[in-house]
Design a protein around this motif. Structure first.
Motif, PDB file in Angstrom:
ATOM      1  N   LYS A  10       0.504  -0.994  -0.034  1.00 57.04           N
ATOM      2  CA  LYS A  10       0.093  -0.215   0.248  1.00 57.04           C
ATOM      3  C   LYS A  10       0.755   1.066   0.195  1.00 57.04           C
ATOM      4  CE  LYS A  10      -3.346  -2.211   2.943  1.00 57.04           C
ATOM      5  NZ  LYS A  10      -4.641  -2.627   3.683  1.00 57.04           N
ATOM      6  N   LYS A  11       1.891   1.082   0.989  1.00 58.04           N
ATOM      7  CA  LYS A  11       3.100   2.834   0.582  1.00 58.04           C
ATOM      8  C   LYS A  11       3.729   3.175  -0.783  1.00 58.04           C
ATOM      9  CE  LYS A  11       7.023   4.029   3.432  1.00 58.04           C
ATOM     10  NZ  LYS A  11       8.789   3.819   3.694  1.00 58.04           N
TER      11      LYS A  11
ATOM     12  N   ASP B 102       0.753   4.195  -2.623  1.00 60.30           N
ATOM     13  CA  ASP B 102       0.477   5.390  -2.146  1.00 60.30           C
ATOM     14  C   ASP B 102       1.633   6.669  -2.899  1.00 60.30           C
ATOM     15  OD1 ASP B 102      -2.099   4.944  -1.822  1.00 60.30           O
ATOM     16  OD2 ASP B 102      -1.277   4.705   0.979  1.00 60.30           O
TER      17      ASP B 102
END
Length: 139
Positions: free
Chosen positions: A112-113, A116
């Motif tokens: 997810k990081k 993003d």
């Protein structure tokens, strides 16, 4: 393959009718296979919420490669996460726009990081993360 267990369910007639239509549209041979896929999808969705769960996925980006330093910034991000980014595909969509698809593997939190950060780079027009299970839990 593990032992198959049969069980019955009670379901509203209209709901079953709609389910049968969906099964037909998607090309399932049986209700059982469709239900197995729905159960797996629900289990995987739960895993996506667990930041420590090992997942695989794709990060898809569309961007204008003429934006100053954008390609370099995206490449820098990819090098910073070379352990998690296991493959990349780059496609020239037209004279200005590119599509990049990155295959990622790691803890859900890490994936997810990465997504993003990449999607948030100035000049990226659109980005999307799709995560799924590694398949190990569905022998």
């Amino acid at each position: 393959m593990s032992e198959l267990i049969r069980f019955g369910i009670s379901i509203d007639a209209k709901l079953l009718q709609n389910f049968d239509r969906l099964i037909q549209q998607k090309g399932y041979a049986t209700r059982s296979e469709a239900l197995r896929d729905l159960i797996r999808a629900s289990l995987i969705e739960g895993k996506r919420e667990d930041d420590e769960e090992q997942m695989v996925g794709t990060v898809t980006l569309v961007y204008n490669h003429h934006v100053r330093d954008l390609s370099d910034k995206l490449t820098e991000h990819q090098h910073a996460y070379h352990h998690q980014i296991i493959s990349a595909l780059h496609v020239h969509l037209d004279a200005h726009n590119c599509l990049e698809v990155l295959v990622v593997r790691g803890k859900a939190r890490e994936i997810k990081k990465i997504a993003d950060e990449l999607i948030g780079v100035k000049g990226v027009k659109h980005g999307k993360l799709v995560m799924t299970a590694t398949g190990e839990e569905f022998h």
